[in-house]
Scaffold this motif. Structure first.
Motif, PDB file in Angstrom:
ATOM      1  N   ASP A 775       0.808  -1.218   0.000  1.00 59.66           N
ATOM      2  CA  ASP A 775       0.000   0.000   0.000  1.00 59.66           C
ATOM      3  C   ASP A 775       0.843   1.272   0.000  1.00 59.66           C
ATOM      4  OD1 ASP A 775      -2.747  -1.103   0.276  1.00 59.66           O
ATOM      5  OD2 ASP A 775      -1.895  -1.961   2.095  1.00 59.66           O
ATOM      6  N   SER A 776       1.951   1.259   0.759  1.00 63.06           N
ATOM      7  CA  SER A 776       2.749   2.480   0.861  1.00 63.06           C
ATOM      8  C   SER A 776       4.210   2.141   1.127  1.00 63.06           C
ATOM      9  CB  SER A 776       2.217   3.395   1.969  1.00 63.06           C
ATOM     10  OG  SER A 776       2.390   2.790   3.238  1.00 63.06           O
ATOM     11  N   MET A 777       5.060   3.046   0.720  1.00 64.77           N
ATOM     12  CA  MET A 777       6.487   2.976   1.062  1.00 64.77           C
ATOM     13  C   MET A 777       6.848   4.315   1.676  1.00 64.77           C
ATOM     14  SD  MET A 777       8.107   1.303  -2.386  1.00 64.77           S
ATOM     15  CE  MET A 777       7.036   0.334  -3.463  1.00 64.77           C
ATOM     16  N   SER A 778       7.641   4.273   2.745  1.00 65.49           N
ATOM     17  CA  SER A 778       8.053   5.492   3.415  1.00 65.49           C
ATOM     18  C   SER A 778       9.569   5.586   3.341  1.00 65.49           C
ATOM     19  CB  SER A 778       7.583   5.473   4.875  1.00 65.49           C
ATOM     20  OG  SER A 778       7.734   6.740   5.461  1.00 65.49           O
ATOM     21  N   VAL A 779      10.050   6.691   2.779  1.00 65.67           N
ATOM     22  CA  VAL A 779      11.480   6.849   2.531  1.00 65.67           C
ATOM     23  C   VAL A 779      11.950   8.201   3.075  1.00 65.67           C
ATOM     24  CG1 VAL A 779      11.396   5.383   0.483  1.00 65.67           C
ATOM     25  CG2 VAL A 779      11.101   7.856   0.233  1.00 65.67           C
ATOM     26  N   ASN A 780      13.253   8.385   3.157  1.00 63.33           N
ATOM     27  CA  ASN A 780      13.801   9.674   3.555  1.00 63.33           C
ATOM     28  C   ASN A 780      13.506  10.719   2.489  1.00 63.33           C
ATOM     29  OD1 ASN A 780      14.934   8.691   5.954  1.00 63.33           O
ATOM     30  ND2 ASN A 780      16.729   7.932   4.852  1.00 63.33           N
ATOM     31  N   PRO A 781      13.369  11.991   2.868  1.00 63.26           N
ATOM     32  CA  PRO A 781      13.022  13.028   1.884  1.00 63.26           C
ATOM     33  C   PRO A 781      13.971  13.070   0.682  1.00 63.26           C
ATOM     34  CG  PRO A 781      12.779  13.906   4.093  1.00 63.26           C
ATOM     35  CD  PRO A 781      13.388  12.550   4.251  1.00 63.26           C
ATOM     36  N   GLN A 782      15.263  12.821   0.921  1.00 61.50           N
ATOM     37  CA  GLN A 782      16.208  12.864  -0.189  1.00 61.50           C
ATOM     38  C   GLN A 782      15.984  11.724  -1.193  1.00 61.50           C
ATOM     39  OE1 GLN A 782      17.082  13.160   3.037  1.00 61.50           O
ATOM     40  NE2 GLN A 782      17.554  15.353   3.041  1.00 61.50           N
ATOM     41  N   SER A 783      15.353  10.647  -0.728  1.00 49.26           N
ATOM     42  CA  SER A 783      15.102   9.499  -1.606  1.00 49.26           C
ATOM     43  C   SER A 783      13.754   9.577  -2.296  1.00 49.26           C
ATOM     44  CB  SER A 783      15.179   8.201  -0.791  1.00 49.26           C
ATOM     45  OG  SER A 783      16.422   8.076  -0.141  1.00 49.26           O
ATOM     46  N   LEU A 784      12.951  10.574  -1.971  1.00 53.15           N
ATOM     47  CA  LEU A 784      11.596  10.651  -2.506  1.00 53.15           C
ATOM     48  C   LEU A 784      11.563  10.712  -4.033  1.00 53.15           C
ATOM     49  CD1 LEU A 784       8.524  10.932  -1.921  1.00 53.15           C
ATOM     50  CD2 LEU A 784       8.886  13.406  -1.900  1.00 53.15           C
ATOM     51  N   PRO A 785      12.317  11.598  -4.688  1.00 58.27           N
ATOM     52  CA  PRO A 785      12.208  11.698  -6.157  1.00 58.27           C
ATOM     53  C   PRO A 785      12.508  10.382  -6.859  1.00 58.27           C
ATOM     54  CG  PRO A 785      13.373  13.591  -5.270  1.00 58.27           C
ATOM     55  CD  PRO A 785      13.239  12.625  -4.149  1.00 58.27           C
ATOM     56  N   ARG A 786      13.595   9.714  -6.449  1.00 59.93           N
ATOM     57  CA  ARG A 786      13.960   8.468  -7.125  1.00 59.93           C
ATOM     58  C   ARG A 786      12.917   7.390  -6.866  1.00 59.93           C
ATOM     59  NH1 ARG A 786      19.421   5.150  -5.765  1.00 59.93           N
ATOM     60  NH2 ARG A 786      18.306   4.871  -3.807  1.00 59.93           N
ATOM     61  N   THR A 787      12.413   7.314  -5.637  1.00 55.73           N
ATOM     62  CA  THR A 787      11.419   6.284  -5.326  1.00 55.73           C
ATOM     63  C   THR A 787      10.128   6.526  -6.100  1.00 55.73           C
ATOM     64  OG1 THR A 787      12.385   6.137  -3.103  1.00 55.73           O
ATOM     65  CG2 THR A 787      10.235   5.100  -3.442  1.00 55.73           C
ATOM     66  N   LEU A 788       9.695   7.778  -6.199  1.00 54.72           N
ATOM     67  CA  LEU A 788       8.505   8.094  -6.998  1.00 54.72           C
ATOM     68  C   LEU A 788       8.682   7.612  -8.430  1.00 54.72           C
ATOM     69  CD1 LEU A 788       7.740  11.744  -5.795  1.00 54.72           C
ATOM     70  CD2 LEU A 788       6.317   9.737  -5.382  1.00 54.72           C
ATOM     71  N   SER A 789       9.848   7.875  -8.996  1.00 55.76           N
ATOM     72  CA  SER A 789      10.102   7.499 -10.387  1.00 55.76           C
ATOM     73  C   SER A 789      10.100   5.988 -10.559  1.00 55.76           C
ATOM     74  CB  SER A 789      11.445   8.082 -10.830  1.00 55.76           C
ATOM     75  OG  SER A 789      11.766   7.671 -12.133  1.00 55.76           O
ATOM     76  N   VAL A 790      10.793   5.277  -9.646  1.00 60.40           N
ATOM     77  CA  VAL A 790      10.880   3.817  -9.748  1.00 60.40           C
ATOM     78  C   VAL A 790       9.502   3.186  -9.632  1.00 60.40           C
ATOM     79  CG1 VAL A 790      11.711   1.739  -8.561  1.00 60.40           C
ATOM     80  CG2 VAL A 790      13.260   3.663  -8.949  1.00 60.40           C
ATOM     81  N   VAL A 791       8.701   3.655  -8.682  1.00 65.15           N
ATOM     82  CA  VAL A 791       7.381   3.063  -8.456  1.00 65.15           C
ATOM     83  C   VAL A 791       6.445   3.373  -9.619  1.00 65.15           C
ATOM     84  CG1 VAL A 791       5.343   3.127  -6.964  1.00 65.15           C
ATOM     85  CG2 VAL A 791       7.638   3.023  -5.959  1.00 65.15           C
ATOM     86  N   ARG A 792       6.501   4.584 -10.165  1.00 67.54           N
ATOM     87  CA  ARG A 792       5.659   4.893 -11.330  1.00 67.54           C
ATOM     88  C   ARG A 792       6.009   3.982 -12.516  1.00 67.54           C
ATOM     89  NH1 ARG A 792       6.566  10.409 -10.165  1.00 67.54           N
ATOM     90  NH2 ARG A 792       7.983  10.522 -11.955  1.00 67.54           N
ATOM     91  N   GLU A 793       7.288   3.770 -12.724  1.00 67.06           N
ATOM     92  CA  GLU A 793       7.719   2.891 -13.817  1.00 67.06           C
ATOM     93  C   GLU A 793       7.250   1.459 -13.581  1.00 67.06           C
ATOM     94  OE1 GLU A 793      11.912   3.223 -14.215  1.00 67.06           O
ATOM     95  OE2 GLU A 793      11.866   5.342 -14.810  1.00 67.06           O
ATOM     96  N   ALA A 794       7.352   0.996 -12.328  1.00 66.77           N
ATOM     97  CA  ALA A 794       6.920  -0.371 -12.015  1.00 66.77           C
ATOM     98  C   ALA A 794       5.415  -0.523 -12.201  1.00 66.77           C
ATOM     99  CB  ALA A 794       7.316  -0.719 -10.587  1.00 66.77           C
ATOM    100  N   GLU A 795       4.652   0.498 -11.793  1.00 68.30           N
ATOM    101  CA  GLU A 795       3.203   0.435 -11.973  1.00 68.30           C
ATOM    102  C   GLU A 795       2.835   0.433 -13.453  1.00 68.30           C
ATOM    103  OE1 GLU A 795       1.542   2.521  -7.865  1.00 68.30           O
ATOM    104  OE2 GLU A 795       1.594   3.677  -9.711  1.00 68.30           O
TER     105      GLU A 795
END
Length: 814
Positions: A775-795
């Motif tokens: 349902d959710s992933m919680s990351v450090n603020p500095q990791s937010l942009p990369r995680t958003l990109s990776v998850v959008r690509e995976a979806e």
């Protein structure tokens, strides 16, 4: 030809009169209409119109001389000072005519009739290009206080008119594209609010550092307001959360006691008054200059002023408001209000600074600007030192003066001994986009000319000056590129000081807010020592506890109040998005390092697997301390009204242990389900996964702690450098545990997230978790942009490969 009428009473003016009386005075007129029957009012007064200034200069044939005089390079500081002085003399002589004097005196006598013969007034300049939504001109022109007699009033008005050509005003107009001949000056004459032995200060209807719009920021100190505005004292600070205030909750979100070293008072001198700066007694300095009730009154009027100006402008208009309390009638007054023009004008692009190196801290104070810069120190002890200042240097001073702005714009950072976040140095630094550390106390003594330093305002509330050039990085992002995917990406956040800043990132909330940072860094006191200071054996530690809790009813009250503020700031920053706060999860050796902690903590061979997490909460060794944690979290929800707060239990080994913890929480005011309270559990022990069906009956959701789960699945101490090579969240066994946790939680209709480092460290794990439907992933603020990109690509890949194969039902998302 009849003489023009150059006088306009405040109560006849509105914002439509800016061309006639300037932004400052037109705003006072508008406020008179808005607050006519209010508990907080505007002092009586009148304006001398801009037409008086224009006509006086025209009659004196001064315009051609001024145009010629002001055609020069303002970067030449010496020439600027010489020509500005000549221009001021021209205006001063032109505005001394008998007709204008007669009108000023007549208006003053009328004001005396309504206010009393003991009337004293403030005389303040008001330019026609001042206090606009895009340009403030704050501090550019002169003001004069406690004027009592007619001759003194006329003299002050002439000097106000002349101040249209101060060095700083000339430079400001040139830098902002204003034509000197098209900016005119009006003068406001206002009944003086007698705050000499009361208090005064500044209010912003946003956070001045981050630009966060959902708070009112109130500052104040004793005496006249010049001390706060000019940064000569460190003021008290108060934050109030607007959305909750509008719902009827009347509580201060956060407060900070300022040093309030001196106060300015008036000293009678013949028919007039002089201004005297005197020390504030220690007993007063150790008390807040405002009660919470007064903060609420000021907050209410500030919100109404912001709403009114926003409606007039047709867009949100954060405000910068000056207030004063009168010692004679006890009332609060608004003496100025203008649109805030720095934080509110920032674009949507996101720029974040982060220290990557470390160094020796030479000085520390309040952080302004959320940026980092390196440069050579230049200590400025007076105007004579300004000529030596070189572009890119770090300006260090006891306090800055508005006259220094031509030099300040060339500084890469500013450091001051005195001042708060609303002082002159802070305002100019924000406007120039440079970091400032204000209120260091001893910066001028600790920082020597010629030394290279790094000024960091990106580490929270405290700004630091490091010795040498310390490494840092800058990340620049476009907000429109940071789009939330279907899988909610949340933030791990520990520092309340950074909450307003990071709340503006496009996250789905806070998936992990750790109490350890607030307790360890801001409170610094062991919870059991707060409840039972008498059990602390060392006299030195007991004395330290007394110092920390001074001004509070008890050490326990200190602990609860500070924890409430810390958690409340995070919950308020992200409101109404969910904020999941994890109960304290120090290990015994970490608890022991807190003040008074050694008296309460057992010594363990392996604290990682010892007396930590849920095992402590109902145990006699910690139950009283746990009650303080619960009380603070309950107050955040009930008193502050921040019901977006969820509570999470860490390191819960067994189902029976979970039941005991929930009972202890309920006994201390945190009952699951009451007023919508949701309680989560960390899923970080293999038994949490194996018995997930049983845990799901007790909790509303799970948050996978991949750090401890990996450690316990692989049997690897995550703190051991020797076997660090065996710690890998990508191990098939760990991935299977992650899969089972997500499947088990969803089988029971429970939310499942992850708050460990794995998705941020390894993009392939973020993609894996997306594919199994977390349902959710919680990351450090500095990791937010990369995680958003990776998850959008995976979806996108998942949808393309099998649109109907996603194993998660949307109904369990939160």
């Amino acid at each position: 030809m009849p003489q023009a009428d150059y006088i306009a009473p405040f109560d006849t003016l509105t914002l439509s009169d800016i061309p006639r009386v300037g932004g400052k005075t037109a705003s006072l007129g508008e406020l008179c209409q808005l607050l006519r029957d209010d508990e907080v009012r505007v002092p009586d007064g009148f304006a001398i119109t801009a037409e008086a200034y224009r006509d006086a200069l025209s009659d004196a044939q001064a315009w051609p001389k001024l145009r010629e005089l002001l055609a020069f390079d303002v970067e030449d500081v010496a020439e600027l000072a010489r020509r500005a002085a000549q221009a001021r003399e021209i205006v001063y002589q032109a505005t001394g005519g008998p007709a204008l004097r007669a009108q000023i005196v007549a208006a003053f006598r009328l004001l005396q009739e309504s206010c009393g013969s003991e009337l004293s007034v403030a005389v303040r300049s008001s330019a026609t290009a001042e206090d606009l939504p895009t340009a403030s001109f704050a501090g550019q022109h002169e003001s004069f206080l406690h004027i009592r007699d007619e001759d003194g009033l006329v003299e002050a008005c002439r000097r106000c008119f002349a101040s249209i050509f101060t060095d700083r005003a000339i430079v400001y107009r040139v830098n902002n594209g204003f034509d000197h001949a098209k900016v005119f000056l009006s003068v406001a004459v206002m009944r003086m609010v007698r705050s000499d032995h009361a208090s005064s200060g500044v209010i912003f209807t946003l956070d001045t550092e981050s630009g966060f719009r959902d708070v009112v920021f109130v500052t104040g100190a004793y005496g006249l307001g010049e001390n706060v505005v000019q940064g000569r004292v460190d003021p008290d600070e108060f934050y109030v959360h607007k959305p909750i205030f509008r719902q009827g909750f009347r509580s201060v979100l956060r407060r900070s006691l300022g040093a309030k070293q001196t106060r300015i008072i008036s000293e009678p001198k013949g028919d007039g008054a002089g201004l005297l700066t005197i020390p504030v007694p220690r007993a007063l300095r150790e008390r807040y200059c405002l009660t919470d009730a007064e903060v609420m009154v000021l907050t209410d009027v500030a919100i109404r002023i912001e709403d009114h100006y926003s409606k007039r402008a047709g867009r949100p208009t954060p405000m910068d408001i000056e207030w004063a309390k009168d010692e004679t009638d006890g009332r609060l007054y608004v003496v100025q209000a203008r649109p805030e023009t720095v934080a509110s004008q920032r674009g949507t692009d996101i720029e974040t600074f982060r220290m990557t190196g470390s160094g020796v801290v030479l000085a520390a104070g309040k952080a302004v600007g959320e940026r980092i810069a390196s440069g050579i120190v230049r200590v400025i002890r007076g105007p004579a030192d300004l000529a030596a200042f070189q572009p890119g240097e770090i300006l260090v001073a006891e306090a800055t003066s508005p006259d220094w702005e031509p030099v300040m714009k060339r500084a890469s950072a500013v450091v001051t001994d005195r001042g708060g976040r609303t002082c002159h140095a802070a305002i100019v630094a924000r406007e120039r986009g440079v970091p400032a550390v204000v209120g260091t106390g001893d910066g001028t003594a600790r920082l020597a000319n010629g030394v290279r330093v790094t000024v960091s305002c990106a580490e929270g509330d405290i700004g630091r000056v490091y010795d040498g050039e310390v490494a840092f990085e800058v990340q620049r992002l476009k907000a429109e590129d940071l789009i939330q995917p279907k899988t909610h990406i949340m933030l791990n956040l520990a520092q309340p000081d950074l909450a307003f800043r990071f709340a503006q990132l496009p996250s789905a909330g806070v998936g992990l807010a750790r109490l350890e940072f607030i307790i360890g860094e801001q409170i610094r006191l062991h919870p059991m020592a707060a409840v039972h200071p008498e059990r602390v054996a060392k006299a030195r530690e007991r004395a330290a506890i007394d110092r920390l809790s001074k001004g509070y009813a008890s050490p326990g009250r200190y602990f609860v109040d500070k924890l409430t503020e810390g958690v409340g700031v995070i919950a308020a920053a992200f409101y109404p998005r969910p904020v999941i706060v994890r109960l304290s999860d120090f290990k015994t050796n970490e608890y022991a390092r807190l003040l008074g902690g050694r008296a309460f903590e057992p010594e363990e061979e392996n604290p990682m697997l010892g007396f930590r997490g849920a095992a402590r909460y109902a145990h006699p060794l910690y139950a009283d301390g746990f009650a303080l944690e619960c009380e603070a979290l309950a107050r955040v929800r009930e008193v502050l009204g921040l019901t977006n707060l969820k509570v999470m239990v860490p390191f819960c080994r067994r189902v029976e242990e979970a039941e005991r913890v929930l009972a202890a929480m309920a006994a201390n005011g945190l009952k699951r389900g009451e007023d919508g309270l949701e309680v989560y559990v960390m899923c970080e022990i293999p038994n949490n996964v194996i018995q997930i069906d049983a845990f799901a009956k007790l909790f509303d959701g799970f948050s996978i702690g991949s750090n401890d789960l990996t450690q316990l699945v692989l049997g690897v101490d995550r703190d051991s450098e020797t076997v660090a090579f065996d710690f890998d969240e990508r191990d098939p066994g760990v991935l299977e545990m992650l899969r089972q946790a997500v499947a088990g939680g969803h089988r029971n209709g429970r939310h499942v997230g992850i708050c460990g480092e794995a998705p941020a460290t390894y993009p392939e794990i973020a993609a894996f978790l997306t594919n199994i439907g977390i349902d959710s992933m919680s990351v450090n603020p500095q990791s937010l942009p990369r995680t958003l990109s990776v998850v959008r690509e995976a979806e996108a890949a998942l949808a393309s490969a099998a649109p109907n194969s996603r194993p998660i039902a949307e109904s369990v998302r939160t």
